[in-house]
Design an enzyme around this catalytic site. Sequence first.
Site, PDB file in Angstrom:
ATOM      1  N   ARG A 102     -25.624  -8.420 -53.630  1.00 60.89           N
ATOM      2  CA  ARG A 102     -24.455  -9.238 -53.296  1.00 60.89           C
ATOM      3  C   ARG A 102     -23.524  -9.216 -54.501  1.00 60.89           C
ATOM      4  O   ARG A 102     -23.980  -9.248 -55.654  1.00 60.89           O
ATOM      5  CB  ARG A 102     -24.864 -10.686 -52.999  1.00 60.89           C
ATOM      6  CG  ARG A 102     -25.513 -10.890 -51.625  1.00 60.89           C
ATOM      7  CD  ARG A 102     -24.496 -10.758 -50.480  1.00 60.89           C
ATOM      8  NE  ARG A 102     -25.101 -11.021 -49.190  1.00 60.89           N
ATOM      9  CZ  ARG A 102     -25.604 -10.082 -48.383  1.00 60.89           C
ATOM     10  NH1 ARG A 102     -25.573  -8.803 -48.719  1.00 60.89           N
ATOM     11  NH2 ARG A 102     -26.105 -10.417 -47.208  1.00 60.89           N
ATOM     12  N   GLU A 146     -15.352 -10.215 -51.996  1.00 62.79           N
ATOM     13  CA  GLU A 146     -15.190  -9.296 -50.877  1.00 62.79           C
ATOM     14  C   GLU A 146     -14.226  -9.855 -49.847  1.00 62.79           C
ATOM     15  O   GLU A 146     -14.311 -11.045 -49.565  1.00 62.79           O
ATOM     16  CB  GLU A 146     -16.557  -9.056 -50.217  1.00 62.79           C
ATOM     17  CG  GLU A 146     -17.018  -7.637 -50.424  1.00 62.79           C
ATOM     18  CD  GLU A 146     -18.463  -7.423 -50.047  1.00 62.79           C
ATOM     19  OE1 GLU A 146     -18.736  -7.379 -48.837  1.00 62.79           O
ATOM     20  OE2 GLU A 146     -19.287  -7.298 -50.956  1.00 62.79           O
ATOM     21  N   HIS A 167     -19.354  -2.047 -48.796  1.00 58.63           N
ATOM     22  CA  HIS A 167     -20.517  -2.749 -48.217  1.00 58.63           C
ATOM     23  C   HIS A 167     -21.098  -1.983 -47.009  1.00 58.63           C
ATOM     24  O   HIS A 167     -21.206  -2.533 -45.913  1.00 58.63           O
ATOM     25  CB  HIS A 167     -20.115  -4.184 -47.814  1.00 58.63           C
ATOM     26  CG  HIS A 167     -21.273  -5.145 -47.797  1.00 58.63           C
ATOM     27  ND1 HIS A 167     -21.165  -6.473 -48.100  1.00 58.63           N
ATOM     28  CD2 HIS A 167     -22.587  -4.953 -47.492  1.00 58.63           C
ATOM     29  CE1 HIS A 167     -22.348  -7.072 -47.974  1.00 58.63           C
ATOM     30  NE2 HIS A 167     -23.230  -6.165 -47.598  1.00 58.63           N
TER      31      HIS A 167
HETATM   32  N1  LIG Z   1     -25.438  -4.113 -49.487  1.00 60.40           N
HETATM   33  C1  LIG Z   1     -26.022  -4.294 -48.322  1.00 60.40           C
HETATM   34  O1  LIG Z   1     -25.541  -3.875 -47.275  1.00 60.40           O
HETATM   35  C2  LIG Z   1     -27.332  -5.006 -48.261  1.00 60.40           C
HETATM   36  C3  LIG Z   1     -28.248  -4.638 -47.263  1.00 60.40           C
HETATM   37  C4  LIG Z   1     -29.446  -5.325 -47.201  1.00 60.40           C
HETATM   38  C5  LIG Z   1     -29.726  -6.351 -48.101  1.00 60.40           C
HETATM   39  N2  LIG Z   1     -28.812  -6.668 -49.048  1.00 60.40           N
HETATM   40  C6  LIG Z   1     -29.122  -7.720 -50.036  1.00 60.40           C
HETATM   41  O2  LIG Z   1     -30.357  -7.388 -50.649  1.00 60.40           O
HETATM   42  C7  LIG Z   1     -31.140  -8.564 -50.789  1.00 60.40           C
HETATM   43  C8  LIG Z   1     -32.611  -8.200 -50.857  1.00 60.40           C
HETATM   44  O3  LIG Z   1     -33.098  -7.794 -49.592  1.00 60.40           O
HETATM   45  P1  LIG Z   1     -34.668  -7.535 -49.371  1.00 60.40           P
HETATM   46  O4  LIG Z   1     -34.860  -7.262 -47.936  1.00 60.40           O
HETATM   47  O5  LIG Z   1     -35.179  -6.565 -50.369  1.00 60.40           O
HETATM   48  O6  LIG Z   1     -35.229  -8.989 -49.725  1.00 60.40           O
HETATM   49  P2  LIG Z   1     -36.600  -9.391 -50.394  1.00 60.40           P
HETATM   50  O7  LIG Z   1     -36.720 -10.852 -50.186  1.00 60.40           O
HETATM   51  O8  LIG Z   1     -37.688  -8.502 -49.916  1.00 60.40           O
HETATM   52  O9  LIG Z   1     -36.378  -9.075 -51.963  1.00 60.40           O
HETATM   53  C9  LIG Z   1     -35.662  -9.906 -52.831  1.00 60.40           C
HETATM   54  C10 LIG Z   1     -36.443  -9.960 -54.139  1.00 60.40           C
HETATM   55  O10 LIG Z   1     -35.659 -10.647 -55.113  1.00 60.40           O
HETATM   56  C11 LIG Z   1     -36.564 -11.344 -55.931  1.00 60.40           C
HETATM   57  N3  LIG Z   1     -35.866 -12.370 -56.690  1.00 60.40           N
HETATM   58  C12 LIG Z   1     -35.395 -13.573 -56.274  1.00 60.40           C
HETATM   59  N4  LIG Z   1     -34.841 -14.224 -57.310  1.00 60.40           N
HETATM   60  C13 LIG Z   1     -34.953 -13.412 -58.396  1.00 60.40           C
HETATM   61  C14 LIG Z   1     -34.571 -13.537 -59.740  1.00 60.40           C
HETATM   62  N5  LIG Z   1     -33.965 -14.631 -60.208  1.00 60.40           N
HETATM   63  N6  LIG Z   1     -34.825 -12.501 -60.567  1.00 60.40           N
HETATM   64  C15 LIG Z   1     -35.444 -11.394 -60.122  1.00 60.40           C
HETATM   65  N7  LIG Z   1     -35.845 -11.223 -58.848  1.00 60.40           N
HETATM   66  C16 LIG Z   1     -35.599 -12.235 -58.001  1.00 60.40           C
HETATM   67  C17 LIG Z   1     -37.579 -11.916 -54.944  1.00 60.40           C
HETATM   68  O11 LIG Z   1     -38.760 -12.325 -55.589  1.00 60.40           O
HETATM   69  C18 LIG Z   1     -37.769 -10.731 -54.016  1.00 60.40           C
HETATM   70  O12 LIG Z   1     -38.837  -9.889 -54.425  1.00 60.40           O
HETATM   71  C19 LIG Z   1     -30.732  -9.415 -49.579  1.00 60.40           C
HETATM   72  O13 LIG Z   1     -30.949 -10.795 -49.810  1.00 60.40           O
HETATM   73  C20 LIG Z   1     -29.260  -9.102 -49.407  1.00 60.40           C
HETATM   74  O14 LIG Z   1     -28.467 -10.029 -50.099  1.00 60.40           O
HETATM   75  C21 LIG Z   1     -27.628  -6.028 -49.139  1.00 60.40           C
HETATM   76  O1  LIG Z   2     -27.812  -8.606 -46.110  1.00 58.46           O
HETATM   77  C1  LIG Z   2     -27.570  -7.645 -45.391  1.00 58.46           C
HETATM   78  O2  LIG Z   2     -28.272  -7.363 -44.411  1.00 58.46           O
HETATM   79  C2  LIG Z   2     -26.424  -6.731 -45.707  1.00 58.46           C
HETATM   80  O3  LIG Z   2     -25.592  -7.120 -46.687  1.00 58.46           O
HETATM   81  C3  LIG Z   2     -25.734  -6.131 -44.524  1.00 58.46           C
HETATM   82  O4  LIG Z   2     -26.572  -5.178 -44.023  1.00 58.46           O
END
Ligand SMILES: NC(=O)c1ccc[n+]([C@@H]2O[C@H](COP(=O)([O-])OP(=O)(O)OC[C@H]3O[C@@H](n4cnc5c(N)ncnc54)[C@H](O)[C@@H]3O)[C@@H](O)[C@H]2O)c1
Ligand SMILES: O=C(O)[C@H](O)CO
Length: 360
Positions: A247, A276, A294
């Site tokens: 994010r 954004e 994104h």
């Molecule tokens: N750019 C995109 O299109 C896109 C797509 C998918 C997800 N995302 C973002 O990616 C994030 C992660 O997704 P995921 O499915 O891997 O989630 P997830 O919950 O599997 O992984 C998130 C990780 O972050 C860790 N975490 C939390 N706070 C932390 C900190 N202070 N320091 C270090 N690590 C910390 C958690 O312990 C966890 O392992 C989502 O929350 C979303 O915001 C973005």
């Molecule tokens: O959190 C998410 O899933 C992304 O930012 C969009 O895919």
Amino acid sequence: MMITDAEFSCMLSAQICTEKKTILSVDDILALIGDHCHGVIGQLTEDWGEVLFSALKRAGGTAFSNMAVGYNNVDVDAANRNGIAIGNTPGVLTETTAELAASLSVAAARRIVEADQFMRAGLYDGWLPHLFVGNLLKGQTVGVIGAGRIGSAYARMMIEGFKMNLIYFDLYQSTRLEKFVTAYGQFLKANGEQPVTWKRASSMEEVLREADVISLHPVLDKTTYHLINPERLAMMKKEAVLVNASRGPVIDEVALVEHLRANPMFRVGLDVFEDEPYMKPGLAEMKNAVVVPHIASASKWTREGMATLAALNVLGKIKGYPVWGNPNAVEPFLDEKAAPPPACPSIVNAKQLGLPSSKL
Ligand SMILES: NC(=O)c1ccc[n+]([C@@H]2O[C@H](COP(=O)([O-])OP(=O)(O)OC[C@H]3O[C@@H](n4cnc5c(N)ncnc54)[C@H](O)[C@@H]3O)[C@@H](O)[C@H]2O)c1
Ligand SMILES: O=C(O)[C@H](O)CO
């Protein structure tokens, strides 16, 4: 998508928002919810708080699902107060998002976008030893901050694909990832190659100091807001590559622009931005930044899967189904040949609302 209270036998009717605006305001959504609405599928660009959840409750609603895994746009406490279940879409976007982060890492390290622009501008007049020299990844260290589903998938890609060593920081130990790197290292050694290694850092700063490529994959919350700030940028290697597909507010983007300006060999790959859809002033002019809008989860399979999971979260709650036991294993909901299980795939506030868990 708004789900109304007109029910046909076992089917519910759905209203798809055809509004031309990309981002709906709270007022737009209030108008769409109206007086009768059982559930809503919304987007990460929307601000779901007390105003919308209380309106949804008044309209007879009990469910909202983001069509995203991240739900920092949702005030879960407000949803709890109004008895609204909050769905998200984990797992289905893990590999797609990790692939984009890996692409940004390579594009930034090897200056692909700069070189493409140079070529199209007709500036190429012959091979030169110093033309667009970038960073070799093999044998370098990849740093991952937030080694959850996506962070771990990204790490595996960089380790397997480029034979990089791993350093990671997460609040929890990623035993599966550690085992993978150990086993891959043994495989390389058995084949006469330099083995890859892993290290779990005791602080984020350790990752920033040691890694050559750093990718950010934590959730966005109070602990990760501006996690990359001027002090931490200064700790990173002068020629490091920083990637963000989590994010935007995880990076202080004004400080990043300053750092890019002062350190031309430091490069970034960004899929997300602090305000954004806007970029902070100066970022667009930085040659050492690769920026995309994104799109990390934008593969056809993933986007269809996200829509399916979001719809099944809302539908399942309306039908009174229990919550799926393991949101990391949502494959049964995505099998086109079989009916989806009678459960909500992923409800993040199931415990707080006391929703029953599926025994499937
Ligand atoms: N750019 C995109 O299109 C896109 C797509 C998918 C997800 N995302 C973002 O990616 C994030 C992660 O997704 P995921 O499915 O891997 O989630 P997830 O919950 O599997 O992984 C998130 C990780 O972050 C860790 N975490 C939390 N706070 C932390 C900190 N202070 N320091 C270090 N690590 C910390 C958690 O312990 C966890 O392992 C989502 O929350 C979303 O915001 C973005
Ligand atoms: O959190 C998410 O899933 C992304 O930012 C969009 O895919």
